[in-house]
Design a protein around this motif. Structure first.
Motif, mmCIF file in Angstrom:
data_model
loop_
_atom_site.group_PDB
_atom_site.id
_atom_site.type_symbol
_atom_site.label_atom_id
_atom_site.label_comp_id
_atom_site.label_asym_id
_atom_site.label_seq_id
_atom_site.Cartn_x
_atom_site.Cartn_y
_atom_site.Cartn_z
ATOM 1 N N ASN A 184 45.014 37.116 68.508
ATOM 2 C CA ASN A 184 43.853 37.337 69.366
ATOM 3 C C ASN A 184 42.809 36.234 69.231
ATOM 4 O O ASN A 184 42.454 35.571 70.205
ATOM 5 N N VAL A 185 42.303 36.014 68.028
ATOM 6 C CA VAL A 185 41.217 35.059 67.835
ATOM 7 C C VAL A 185 41.716 33.622 67.984
ATOM 8 O O VAL A 185 41.029 32.777 68.580
ATOM 9 N N VAL A 186 42.897 33.326 67.477
ATOM 10 C CA VAL A 186 43.469 31.992 67.648
ATOM 11 C C VAL A 186 43.566 31.662 69.138
ATOM 12 O O VAL A 186 43.124 30.604 69.596
ATOM 13 N N ASN A 187 44.148 32.584 69.910
ATOM 14 C CA ASN A 187 44.317 32.347 71.346
ATOM 15 C C ASN A 187 42.975 32.252 72.054
ATOM 16 O O ASN A 187 42.752 31.368 72.884
ATOM 17 N N ARG A 188 42.071 33.176 71.736
ATOM 18 C CA ARG A 188 40.771 33.204 72.420
ATOM 19 C C ARG A 188 39.987 31.910 72.219
ATOM 20 O O ARG A 188 39.425 31.368 73.167
ATOM 21 N N THR A 189 39.956 31.435 70.998
ATOM 22 C CA THR A 189 39.148 30.240 70.733
ATOM 23 C C THR A 189 39.754 29.017 71.409
ATOM 24 O O THR A 189 39.024 28.177 71.947
ATOM 25 N N TYR A 190 41.081 28.921 71.401
ATOM 26 C CA TYR A 190 41.724 27.781 72.058
ATOM 27 C C TYR A 190 41.543 27.850 73.573
ATOM 28 O O TYR A 190 41.207 26.848 74.218
ATOM 29 N N LEU A 191 41.745 29.021 74.153
ATOM 30 C CA LEU A 191 41.579 29.176 75.597
ATOM 31 C C LEU A 191 40.134 28.934 76.019
ATOM 32 O O LEU A 191 39.881 28.340 77.075
ATOM 33 N N ALA A 192 39.194 29.378 75.202
ATOM 34 C CA ALA A 192 37.781 29.118 75.504
ATOM 35 C C ALA A 192 37.520 27.620 75.568
ATOM 36 O O ALA A 192 36.778 27.138 76.435
ATOM 37 N N HIS A 193 38.131 26.873 74.649
ATOM 38 C CA HIS A 193 38.007 25.414 74.684
ATOM 39 C C HIS A 193 38.542 24.853 75.995
ATOM 40 O O HIS A 193 37.874 24.033 76.653
ATOM 41 N N LEU A 194 39.740 25.270 76.391
ATOM 42 C CA LEU A 194 40.344 24.748 77.616
ATOM 43 C C LEU A 194 39.522 25.126 78.848
ATOM 44 O O LEU A 194 39.425 24.347 79.801
ATOM 45 N N LEU A 195 38.935 26.318 78.826
ATOM 46 C CA LEU A 195 38.150 26.805 79.967
ATOM 47 C C LEU A 195 36.693 26.352 79.918
ATOM 48 O O LEU A 195 35.908 26.706 80.786
ATOM 49 N N GLU A 196 36.350 25.577 78.888
ATOM 50 C CA GLU A 196 34.999 25.066 78.690
ATOM 51 C C GLU A 196 33.963 26.196 78.583
ATOM 52 O O GLU A 196 32.842 26.096 79.073
ATOM 53 N N ILE A 197 34.355 27.255 77.900
ATOM 54 C CA ILE A 197 33.463 28.372 77.599
ATOM 55 C C ILE A 197 32.889 28.142 76.203
ATOM 56 O O ILE A 197 33.641 27.883 75.261
ATOM 57 N N ALA A 208 44.403 20.176 78.490
ATOM 58 C CA ALA A 208 45.390 20.985 79.191
ATOM 59 C C ALA A 208 44.681 21.913 80.186
ATOM 60 O O ALA A 208 43.471 22.145 80.102
ATOM 61 N N ILE A 209 45.454 22.475 81.107
ATOM 62 C CA ILE A 209 44.938 23.348 82.156
ATOM 63 C C ILE A 209 45.514 24.742 81.968
ATOM 64 O O ILE A 209 46.713 24.905 81.709
#
Length: 218
Positions: free
Chosen positions: A158-171, A198-199
Protein backbone atom coordinates in the motif's frame (compact mmCIF):
# COMPACT_ATOMS: atom_id res chain seq x y z
CA UNK A 1 12.26 4.09 -35.46
CA UNK A 2 10.06 4.27 -32.38
CA UNK A 3 11.52 4.28 -28.88
CA UNK A 4 10.85 0.97 -27.07
CA UNK A 5 8.03 1.11 -24.54
CA UNK A 6 8.49 -0.46 -21.12
CA UNK A 7 5.38 -1.42 -19.14
CA UNK A 8 5.20 -2.10 -15.43
CA UNK A 9 2.09 -3.70 -13.96
CA UNK A 10 2.19 -2.68 -10.29
CA UNK A 11 -0.04 -4.72 -7.97
CA UNK A 12 -0.82 -4.43 -4.30
CA UNK A 13 -0.85 -7.79 -2.48
CA UNK A 14 -4.06 -9.60 -1.56
CA UNK A 15 -5.79 -9.10 1.79
CA UNK A 16 -4.59 -10.56 5.09
CA UNK A 17 -6.65 -10.97 8.24
CA UNK A 18 -5.18 -7.69 9.51
CA UNK A 19 -6.38 -5.88 6.38
CA UNK A 20 -9.87 -7.33 6.78
CA UNK A 21 -10.19 -6.71 10.53
CA UNK A 22 -12.70 -4.04 11.59
CA UNK A 23 -10.98 -1.75 12.26
CA UNK A 24 -7.96 -2.75 10.17
CA UNK A 25 -4.65 -3.31 11.95
CA UNK A 26 -1.37 -1.86 10.71
CA UNK A 27 1.13 -4.47 9.51
CA UNK A 28 4.06 -2.57 8.07
CA UNK A 29 7.13 -4.73 7.55
CA UNK A 30 7.10 -6.38 10.99
CA UNK A 31 3.80 -8.29 10.81
CA UNK A 32 4.36 -10.98 8.19
CA UNK A 33 0.97 -12.64 7.79
CA UNK A 34 -0.05 -14.93 4.93
CA UNK A 35 -3.02 -14.13 2.72
CA UNK A 36 -6.50 -14.67 4.12
CA UNK A 37 -9.06 -16.79 2.27
CA UNK A 38 -10.36 -13.61 0.60
CA UNK A 39 -6.79 -12.56 -0.20
CA UNK A 40 -6.06 -15.86 -1.92
CA UNK A 41 -9.20 -15.44 -4.02
CA UNK A 42 -8.16 -11.88 -4.90
CA UNK A 43 -4.76 -13.17 -5.99
CA UNK A 44 -6.38 -15.88 -8.13
CA UNK A 45 -8.67 -13.34 -9.81
CA UNK A 46 -5.69 -11.08 -10.49
CA UNK A 47 -3.80 -14.02 -11.97
CA UNK A 48 -6.77 -14.65 -14.26
CA UNK A 49 -6.74 -11.00 -15.35
CA UNK A 50 -3.02 -11.01 -16.13
CA UNK A 51 -2.53 -14.53 -17.49
CA UNK A 52 -2.54 -13.42 -21.12
CA UNK A 53 -0.14 -10.52 -20.63
CA UNK A 54 3.28 -10.87 -22.28
CA UNK A 55 5.18 -10.33 -19.04
CA UNK A 56 8.81 -11.37 -19.01
CA UNK A 57 9.67 -10.95 -15.31
CA UNK A 58 7.82 -10.78 -12.00
CA UNK A 59 9.20 -9.08 -8.90
CA UNK A 60 7.87 -9.19 -5.35
CA UNK A 61 8.47 -7.64 -1.98
CA UNK A 62 9.94 -10.22 0.41
CA UNK A 63 6.94 -10.19 2.75
CA UNK A 64 4.77 -13.32 2.72
CA UNK A 65 1.54 -11.58 1.66
CA UNK A 66 3.28 -10.16 -1.41
CA UNK A 67 5.16 -13.37 -2.29
CA UNK A 68 1.98 -15.48 -2.10
CA UNK A 69 0.18 -13.00 -4.36
CA UNK A 70 3.12 -12.98 -6.77
CA UNK A 71 3.27 -16.78 -6.87
CA UNK A 72 -0.42 -16.95 -7.82
CA UNK A 73 0.12 -14.45 -10.65
CA UNK A 74 3.36 -16.08 -11.82
CA UNK A 75 2.04 -19.64 -12.14
CA UNK A 76 -0.12 -19.29 -15.29
CA UNK A 77 2.55 -17.10 -16.90
CA UNK A 78 5.28 -19.68 -16.30
CA UNK A 79 7.42 -17.13 -14.46
CA UNK A 80 9.57 -17.39 -11.35
CA UNK A 81 9.09 -14.85 -8.57
CA UNK A 82 12.16 -12.65 -8.13
CA UNK A 83 12.19 -11.23 -4.59
CA UNK A 84 13.28 -7.60 -4.36
CA UNK A 85 14.02 -6.82 -0.67
CA UNK A 86 14.07 -3.05 -1.27
CA UNK A 87 10.32 -3.09 -1.98
CA UNK A 88 9.49 -4.08 1.60
CA UNK A 89 6.57 -2.19 3.15
CA UNK A 90 6.89 0.92 5.32
CA UNK A 91 8.26 0.55 8.85
CA UNK A 92 5.32 1.56 11.07
CA UNK A 93 7.32 1.71 14.30
CA UNK A 94 5.43 1.46 17.55
CA UNK A 95 2.09 1.37 15.71
CA UNK A 96 2.71 -2.13 14.42
CA UNK A 97 -0.29 -4.41 14.99
CA UNK A 98 -2.49 -1.54 16.23
CA UNK A 99 -5.57 0.02 14.62
CA UNK A 100 -6.08 3.72 13.95
CA UNK A 101 -8.71 4.14 16.68
CA UNK A 102 -6.35 2.76 19.31
CA UNK A 103 -3.50 4.88 17.96
CA UNK A 104 -5.59 8.05 18.07
CA UNK A 105 -6.67 7.35 21.64
CA UNK A 106 -3.31 6.31 23.07
CA UNK A 107 -0.79 8.22 20.94
CA UNK A 108 -2.74 11.35 20.09
CA UNK A 109 0.05 13.83 19.38
CA UNK A 110 1.93 11.51 17.04
CA UNK A 111 -1.36 10.51 15.40
CA UNK A 112 -2.38 14.13 14.78
CA UNK A 113 1.06 14.98 13.38
CA UNK A 114 0.83 12.01 11.02
CA UNK A 115 -2.66 12.95 9.87
CA UNK A 116 -1.53 16.52 9.20
CA UNK A 117 1.68 15.75 7.33
CA UNK A 118 2.79 12.10 7.02
CA UNK A 119 5.59 13.11 4.68
CA UNK A 120 7.29 14.94 7.55
CA UNK A 121 6.14 13.14 10.71
CA UNK A 122 5.29 9.65 9.52
CA UNK A 123 4.68 6.55 11.61
CA UNK A 124 5.82 6.92 15.22
CA UNK A 125 9.35 5.51 15.55
CA UNK A 126 9.09 4.35 11.94
CA UNK A 127 9.39 5.84 8.46
CA UNK A 128 7.83 8.94 7.00
CA UNK A 129 6.06 8.81 3.65
CA UNK A 130 8.91 10.87 2.20
CA UNK A 131 11.49 8.37 3.42
CA UNK A 132 9.56 5.53 1.78
CA UNK A 133 9.27 7.44 -1.48
CA UNK A 134 12.96 8.29 -1.43
CA UNK A 135 13.99 4.66 -0.98
CA UNK A 136 11.60 3.07 -3.52
CA UNK A 137 11.82 5.57 -6.39
CA UNK A 138 15.35 4.45 -7.37
CA UNK A 139 14.28 0.81 -7.20
CA UNK A 140 11.40 1.30 -9.63
CA UNK A 141 13.63 3.39 -11.90
CA UNK A 142 16.21 0.60 -11.87
CA UNK A 143 13.62 -2.04 -12.78
CA UNK A 144 12.29 0.06 -15.67
CA UNK A 145 15.83 0.63 -16.95
CA UNK A 146 16.68 -3.06 -16.63
CA UNK A 147 13.73 -4.19 -18.77
CA UNK A 148 13.57 -1.68 -21.63
CA UNK A 149 10.96 -2.69 -24.18
CA UNK A 150 9.54 -5.42 -21.93
CA UNK A 151 6.51 -5.81 -19.71
CA UNK A 152 7.13 -6.65 -16.05
CA UNK A 153 4.90 -7.24 -13.04
CA UNK A 154 5.73 -5.97 -9.56
CA UNK A 155 3.81 -7.01 -6.43
CA UNK A 156 4.27 -4.66 -3.52
CA UNK A 157 2.43 -2.79 -0.77
CA UNK A 158 0.00 0.00 0.00
CA UNK A 159 2.46 2.67 1.13
CA UNK A 160 5.22 1.66 -1.30
CA UNK A 161 2.77 1.90 -4.21
CA UNK A 162 1.09 5.08 -2.99
CA UNK A 163 4.29 7.04 -2.54
CA UNK A 164 5.68 5.99 -5.92
CA UNK A 165 2.41 6.70 -7.74
CA UNK A 166 2.14 10.07 -6.01
CA UNK A 167 5.58 10.90 -7.40
CA UNK A 168 4.55 9.93 -10.94
CA UNK A 169 1.28 11.88 -10.64
CA UNK A 170 3.12 14.90 -9.18
CA UNK A 171 1.02 14.80 -6.01
CA UNK A 172 2.83 16.22 -2.94
CA UNK A 173 4.00 13.36 -0.75
CA UNK A 174 2.03 14.65 2.23
CA UNK A 175 -1.15 13.87 0.24
CA UNK A 176 -0.12 10.44 -1.02
CA UNK A 177 -2.74 8.75 1.17
CA UNK A 178 -5.31 10.13 -1.29
CA UNK A 179 -3.92 7.67 -3.86
CA UNK A 180 -6.15 4.65 -3.26
CA UNK A 181 -4.58 1.19 -3.41
CA UNK A 182 -6.99 -1.67 -2.71
CA UNK A 183 -5.77 -5.20 -2.15
CA UNK A 184 -4.87 -6.62 -5.57
CA UNK A 185 -5.60 -3.29 -7.22
CA UNK A 186 -3.69 -3.10 -10.51
CA UNK A 187 -1.81 -0.09 -11.87
CA UNK A 188 -0.28 0.19 -15.35
CA UNK A 189 2.85 2.33 -15.69
CA UNK A 190 4.64 3.05 -18.97
CA UNK A 191 8.08 4.48 -19.66
CA UNK A 192 10.19 5.24 -22.71
CA UNK A 193 13.98 5.66 -22.46
CA UNK A 194 14.91 9.30 -22.26
CA UNK A 195 11.61 10.35 -20.72
CA UNK A 196 11.89 12.31 -17.48
CA UNK A 197 9.35 10.15 -15.69
CA UNK A 198 7.06 7.20 -16.27
CA UNK A 199 3.35 7.68 -17.04
CA UNK A 200 0.44 6.18 -15.08
CA UNK A 201 -1.94 4.67 -17.62
CA UNK A 202 -4.35 3.05 -15.16
CA UNK A 203 -4.75 3.45 -11.41
CA UNK A 204 -6.07 0.90 -8.90
CA UNK A 205 -8.04 -1.24 -11.33
CA UNK A 206 -10.34 -3.48 -9.24
CA UNK A 207 -13.14 -4.53 -11.60
CA UNK A 208 -11.70 -8.03 -11.74
CA UNK A 209 -12.19 -8.39 -7.97
CA UNK A 210 -15.98 -7.91 -7.90
CA UNK A 211 -16.74 -11.32 -6.39
CA UNK A 212 -14.05 -11.02 -3.69
CA UNK A 213 -14.01 -7.29 -3.01
CA UNK A 214 -14.34 -6.17 0.59
CA UNK A 215 -13.90 -2.53 1.54
CA UNK A 216 -11.79 -1.63 4.54
CA UNK A 217 -9.97 1.51 5.71
CA UNK A 218 -6.40 2.04 4.51
Amino acid sequence: MSTPLTQMILVRHGATDSNLARPARLQGRGVNLPLSTIGRRQAALTAELLKSRPATTLYSSPLLRAVETAEAIAAPLGLEVRVEPRLVEVHVGRWEGRDWGEIEQNDREAFENFQRDPATFGYADGETMQQVQDRVRPVFAELLARHIGEQIIVVSHNVVNRTYLAHLLEIPTRYCRHVQQDNCGVNLIEHRPGSERAIVRSLNLIDHLAEAFTEYPA
